[in-house]
Design an enzyme around this catalytic site. Structure first.
Site, short mmCIF file in Angstrom:
data_model
loop_
_atom_site.label_atom_id
_atom_site.label_comp_id
_atom_site.label_asym_id
_atom_site.label_seq_id
_atom_site.Cartn_x
_atom_site.Cartn_y
_atom_site.Cartn_z
NE ARG A 36 -4.11 -1.86 1.97
CZ ARG A 36 -4.97 -2.24 2.90
NH1 ARG A 36 -4.80 -1.86 4.16
NH2 ARG A 36 -5.99 -3.01 2.60
CE LYS A 197 -22.79 -15.50 6.02
NZ LYS A 197 -22.61 -14.74 7.25
N GLY A 350 -11.92 -8.24 -1.23
CA GLY A 350 -10.74 -8.63 -0.44
C GLY A 350 -10.22 -10.01 -0.79
N GLY A 373 -14.10 -3.50 0.73
CA GLY A 373 -15.44 -2.96 1.01
C GLY A 373 -15.80 -1.82 0.08
#
Ligand code: ADP
Ligand code: MG
Length: 394
Positions: A36, A197, A350, A373
């Protein structure tokens, strides 16, 4: 969506307050993965080359609004300085008189890293007073932290109310690749959605079904869809309370003429364990005692075929339990299909990004999103406060 970008500002003699994502893993005071930090360097060196001095800020972990040396930016300052190839001063605080004094003595080319912005509760609370204090440390604001752009925090949104605001190169690239997927993707456009999910991915499905031609549903969420189609799913993951949602999604896709591809064969286990024996099931129906843990070879070849017809592909969510080697094949095959395809390929999420990196294929993908996210919310069509703050017409 048109953003103000750093290409449009004259930074000469200006202090740039730059929000980056330096939320990196640290062990025993040493940064263990500096990806990062490296990712932010093009923006930061561009600003320095154009005559700015830099006041750099980021969060690190969850200090919950309190100063806590465990979450100090000190290890990051050291690695950042090595990578930048120049001195980086670490402020001993985020705001306050001492920091203000340090900032006022900065000259063009100087770099100051503020302490962890989450040492103050005003950061996550997006307190206007705290945002104003941060804003007083710069002449202009630059945001290059896509990973936190879905949060309306003081350093990601609040400061933009007090300073001219610009997107850095990372955010510019994220928007360049992702925005067209929701409005005018190159066609045929194929979406591959997996993960565990239905509940966490239904927003993305509902959003992408508006623009895609084909949608692949894999991973743990596929079994809820198979169940509503009347297939047996054995002991596979299922969300009973999402069966209605799944079935109305299938109806909507049909109405729109969007092709839905669900698994037609599987790799199963008897227990949800790393060392469970992998059993092939050459049908959509799964026997009673088995758990679906990956897609099978027929499904893989259907996905490869549809990817090969695509001009644009987006992938979010693994096709199986890729953390277990025996069940990583479907996810690897999708990653390879994208890597080998001539289509513009975008990967977000992710775990999907972790999979792409694990297989060393990131450089063969047109765009690997830097936000888990944030990329999910972007693909859901939600307004990201940190991005909205950089739009030309707010
Ligand atoms: P992403 O982070 O890319 O958005 P998710 O977090 O939605 O993806 O899903 C990733 C998780 O889904 C992984 O931990 C993976 O093990 C799990 N998963 C994939 N397939 C299955 C399956 N068949 N059964 C249970 N879990 C699964
Ligand atoms: Mg995940």
């Amino acid at each position: 969506m048109i953003l103000n970008t750093i290409r449009e500002c004259d930074f000469s003699g200006k202090k740039a307050l730059v929000r980056v994502d330096f939320n990196v893993p640290i062990k025993d005071g040493v940064v263990t993965d500096d990806t990062r930090i490296r990712a932010a360097l093009p923006t930061l060196t561009y600003l320095l080359d154009n005559g700015a001095s830099l006041v750099v800020m980021s969060h690190l972990g969850r200090p919950k609004g309190k100063k806590n040396p465990e979450f100090s930016m000190a290890p990051i300052a050291k690695r950042f300085s090595e990578l930048l190839g120049k001195d980086v001063q670490l402020a001993n605080d985020v705001i306050g008189d001492e920091v203000a004094k340090q900032v006022s003595s900065m000259k063009a080319g100087d770099v100051l890293l503020l302490e962890n912005v989450r040492f103050y509760s005003g950061e996550e609370g997006n307190d206007p007073g705290f945002a104003k204090n941060l804003a007083s440390l710069g002449d202009v604001y630059v945001n290059d932290a896509f990973g936190t752009a879905h949060r309306a925090h003081a350093s990601t949104e609040g400061v933009s109310h007090y300073l001219p605001s610009y997107a850095g190169f990372l955010i510019e690239k994220e928007v360049k690749f992702m925005a067209p997927l929701l409005s005018n993707p190159e066609k045929p456009f194929v979406a591959i959605i997996g993960g565990s999910k239905v509940s966490s991915k239904i927003g993305v499905l509902e959003s992408l079904v508006k623009t895609c031609d084909s949608i692949v549903i894999g991973g743990g969420m596929a079994y809820t869809f198979l169940a509503v189609q009347g297939h047996t799913i054995g002991k596979s993951l299922v969300e009973e309370e999402y069966k209605d949602v799944a079935s109305s999604f299938l109806a909507k896709a049909k109405e729109k003429g969007v092709q839905v591809i669900l698994p037609v064969d599987h790799l199963c286990g008897t227990e949800f364990k790393d060392d469970t024996e992998a059993i092939s099931v050459d049908a959509a129906d799964i026997p009673e005692n088995l758990i679906g843990m990956d897609i099978g070879p027929k499904t893989i070849s259907m996905i490869v075929d549809v990817v090969n017809t695509a001009k644009n592909v987006v992938w979010n969510g693994p096709m199986g339990v890729f953390e277990f080697d025996a069940f990583a094949g479907g996810t690897l095959a999708v990653a390879k299909a994208l890597a080998e395809s001539k289509a513009t390929s975008v990967v977000g999420g992710g775990d999907s990004v972790a999979a792409i990196n694990k297989f060393n294929l990131a450089d063969k993908i047109s765009h690997v999103s830097t936000g888990g996210g944030a990329s999910l919310e972007f693909l859901e069509g939600k307004v990201l406060p940190g991005i909205k703050a950089l739009e030309k017409l707010k």
